[in-house]
Scaffold this active site. Structure first.
Site, PDB file in Angstrom:
ATOM      1  N   ASP A  67     -10.132  -9.922  -0.731  1.00 35.65           N
ATOM      2  CA  ASP A  67     -10.103  -9.010  -1.868  1.00 35.65           C
ATOM      3  C   ASP A  67     -10.499  -9.686  -3.174  1.00 35.65           C
ATOM      4  O   ASP A  67     -10.646 -10.913  -3.237  1.00 35.65           O
ATOM      5  CB  ASP A  67      -8.713  -8.375  -2.008  1.00 35.65           C
ATOM      6  CG  ASP A  67      -7.574  -9.386  -1.844  1.00 35.65           C
ATOM      7  OD1 ASP A  67      -7.824 -10.600  -1.983  1.00 35.65           O
ATOM      8  OD2 ASP A  67      -6.436  -8.967  -1.591  1.00 35.65           O
ATOM      9  N   ASN A 136       5.720  -5.776  -1.539  1.00 35.61           N
ATOM     10  CA  ASN A 136       5.875  -4.401  -1.062  1.00 35.61           C
ATOM     11  C   ASN A 136       5.248  -4.207   0.327  1.00 35.61           C
ATOM     12  O   ASN A 136       5.035  -3.083   0.763  1.00 35.61           O
ATOM     13  CB  ASN A 136       5.267  -3.419  -2.068  1.00 35.61           C
ATOM     14  CG  ASN A 136       3.777  -3.669  -2.284  1.00 35.61           C
ATOM     15  OD1 ASN A 136       3.183  -4.504  -1.606  1.00 35.61           O
ATOM     16  ND2 ASN A 136       3.180  -2.950  -3.211  1.00 35.61           N
ATOM     17  N   HIS A 138       2.206  -5.237   1.277  1.00 28.83           N
ATOM     18  CA  HIS A 138       0.746  -5.083   1.349  1.00 28.83           C
ATOM     19  C   HIS A 138       0.099  -6.272   2.051  1.00 28.83           C
ATOM     20  O   HIS A 138       0.632  -7.384   2.073  1.00 28.83           O
ATOM     21  CB  HIS A 138       0.120  -4.796  -0.022  1.00 28.83           C
ATOM     22  CG  HIS A 138       0.056  -5.931  -0.986  1.00 28.83           C
ATOM     23  ND1 HIS A 138       0.254  -5.769  -2.337  1.00 28.83           N
ATOM     24  CD2 HIS A 138      -0.195  -7.251  -0.808  1.00 28.83           C
ATOM     25  CE1 HIS A 138       0.118  -6.930  -2.943  1.00 28.83           C
ATOM     26  NE2 HIS A 138      -0.148  -7.848  -2.035  1.00 28.83           N
ATOM     27  N   GLU A 143      -2.185  -1.301  -0.362  1.00 23.95           N
ATOM     28  CA  GLU A 143      -0.851  -0.974  -0.855  1.00 23.95           C
ATOM     29  C   GLU A 143      -0.171   0.057   0.064  1.00 23.95           C
ATOM     30  O   GLU A 143      -0.844   0.712   0.872  1.00 23.95           O
ATOM     31  CB  GLU A 143      -0.963  -0.413  -2.281  1.00 23.95           C
ATOM     32  CG  GLU A 143      -1.576  -1.394  -3.290  1.00 23.95           C
ATOM     33  CD  GLU A 143      -0.586  -2.451  -3.785  1.00 23.95           C
ATOM     34  OE1 GLU A 143       0.257  -2.926  -2.990  1.00 23.95           O
ATOM     35  OE2 GLU A 143      -0.672  -2.831  -4.965  1.00 23.95           O
TER      36      GLU A 143
HETATM   37  C1  GLP Z   1      -2.020 -10.874  -3.552  1.00 19.07           C
HETATM   38  C2  GLP Z   1      -3.144 -10.894  -2.517  1.00 19.07           C
HETATM   39  C3  GLP Z   1      -2.612 -10.860  -1.125  1.00 19.07           C
HETATM   40  C4  GLP Z   1      -1.491 -11.880  -0.976  1.00 19.07           C
HETATM   41  C5  GLP Z   1      -0.358 -11.510  -1.871  1.00 19.07           C
HETATM   42  C6  GLP Z   1       0.831 -12.455  -1.784  1.00 19.07           C
HETATM   43  O1  GLP Z   1      -1.604  -9.610  -3.904  1.00 19.07           O
HETATM   44  N1  GLP Z   1      -4.067  -9.821  -2.682  1.00 19.07           N
HETATM   45  O2  GLP Z   1      -3.662 -11.124  -0.215  1.00 19.07           O
HETATM   46  O3  GLP Z   1      -1.047 -11.919   0.350  1.00 19.07           O
HETATM   47  O4  GLP Z   1      -0.856 -11.558  -3.196  1.00 19.07           O
HETATM   48  O5  GLP Z   1       0.718 -13.448  -2.736  1.00 19.07           O
HETATM   49  P1  GLP Z   1       1.646 -14.722  -2.855  1.00 19.07           P
HETATM   50  O6  GLP Z   1       1.224 -15.631  -1.765  1.00 19.07           O
HETATM   51  O7  GLP Z   1       1.337 -15.280  -4.202  1.00 19.07           O
HETATM   52  O8  GLP Z   1       3.033 -14.255  -2.713  1.00 19.07           O
END
Ligand code: GLP
Length: 252
Positions: A67, A136, A138, A143
């Site tokens: 993404d 949440n 995702h 989402e």
């Molecule tokens: C972002 C990314 C996700 C990732 C998530 C968790 O929103 N788009 O791909 O898994 O964050 O992030 P973190 O590893 O910082 O908790």
């Protein structure tokens, strides 16, 4: 599903790196699906170390990132392109033409999404997809409520997600309201998946995703249906899993 519970976040990252290392030694031309976020930083540090020691090479590796934010320049310090460059790409021998990250600045986002899906197909699909999980539930930026059949698309980010990523931007007001993400269908079409999570804040969502009902309200729950899923947690992220869950599961 195989689940490893590591003692620490660092060990979680190392275990994931080892799986990627094995794969790249056996199949140097692997197509990797890559993720961003705090969970991935140590993983990429280990991969860079393995590269520097001459154990793995990225010369024939193709990558597709999950993404990117919509409306920020690739050079923006919080863009996912910049994240990948800083933590992995600038340190290894990957060829720039083999790196794919959705373009959040494209004039025609529909065309961008379509061409991203086509590029994944043209490369024969993703061999190994790395995933984190949002607070949440995702995956990528899919989402809660995202239908399981979606391919690459533009999403409106929830406030939870914007707040969770505020640290990378300075304040929540600066976090973009939209992102472009691979869809759940793209993710599920990967031949194998590693899901990583660490920390207590993720524990309830991890338990819900891995042992609760499979529902678009918890996007990561769809992963229960994937035939080649490896989950790597640290002890804290595993702490809300049902007590009897590990009786018959493979835990290392
Ligand atoms: C972002 C990314 C996700 C990732 C998530 C968790 O929103 N788009 O791909 O898994 O964050 O992030 P973190 O590893 O910082 O908790």
């Amino acid at each position: 599903m195989r689940i490893y519970v590591a003692d620490t976040k660092d060990e979680m990252a190392y275990r994931a790196a080892e799986i990627i290392e094995d794969r790249l030694i056996k199949y140097p031309d692997t197509t990797l699906g890559l993720a961003t976020g705090g969970t991935m930083i140590e993983l990429y540090r280990y991969l860079v170390q393995m590269y520097e020691r001459g154990i793995i090479s990225f010369k024939s590796v193709v990558t597709f990132n999950l993404d990117e934010y919509v409306g920020i320049e690739p050079s923006h310090p919080a863009s996912f392109r910049r994240f990948m460059y800083e933590y992995l790409f600038k340190h290894v021998d990957i060829l720039p033409q083999n790196v794919h990250i959705p373009d959040g600045m494209a004039h025609d986002m529909r065309a961008e999404c379509k061409s991203y899906d086509c590029a994944i197909k043209e490369h024969g699909g993703i061999d190994l997809q790395i995933l984190g999980i949002g607070l949440n539930g995702h995956i990528g930026f899919n989402e809660p409520g995202t239908p399981f059949g979606t391919t690459t698309h533009v999403v409106d980010l929830t406030e939870t997600t914007r707040a969770a990523n505020a640290g990378f931007f300075g304040s929540i007001e600066d976090v973009p309201k939209q992102a472009v993400t691979m869809g759940i269908k793209n993710i599920m079409q990967s031949r194998s998946i590693i899901l990583m999570a660490s920390g207590e804040a993720k524990a309830d969502m991890v338990a819900k995703a891995l042992t609760g009902p499979i529902t678009p309200q918890v996007p990561a729950s769809v992963l229960q249906l994937h035939p080649q899923l490896t989950v790597i947690l640290d002890r804290q992220a595993a702490s809300s899993m049902p007590k009897d869950y590990f009786d018959c599961s493979f835990v290392a």
